[in-house]
Design a protein around this motif. Sequence first.
Motif: not given
Length: 107
Positions: A89-105
């Motif tokens: 699964a992945a937790r959304v870490v940040s959303i900035i200007s449409g770019q999504v960073r996730v932490h996959i675990y």
Amino acid sequence: MSGRDGGPRGPVVDTTIVCDQLSFTTQIASPKDEVVEQLQENYILDIVPGDHHGQSVVLALWEGQEVGGIGDRRLQRLRQCMTEGTMYAARVVSIISGQVRVHIYPI
């Protein structure tokens, strides 16, 4: 040039990280704007294998909708672990200007 097994050298998969400990933070590739608009930090996404024009990919899904793909140097190991039965699964870490960073675990 030959690999360890004497065969041609191909992409090297780092198998030193066991599947149930493989976790990392990365950015979603080709995010889908209409789905990203529905996301917030800390939302949990499904990580699933997929197919894009005949090529094996790994996708992030929110409520069954494609958020985008996973493009990371650990992608090959992630794909291998998923093939061997580990789910992620992945937790959304940040959303900035449409770019999504996730932490996959692993789950």
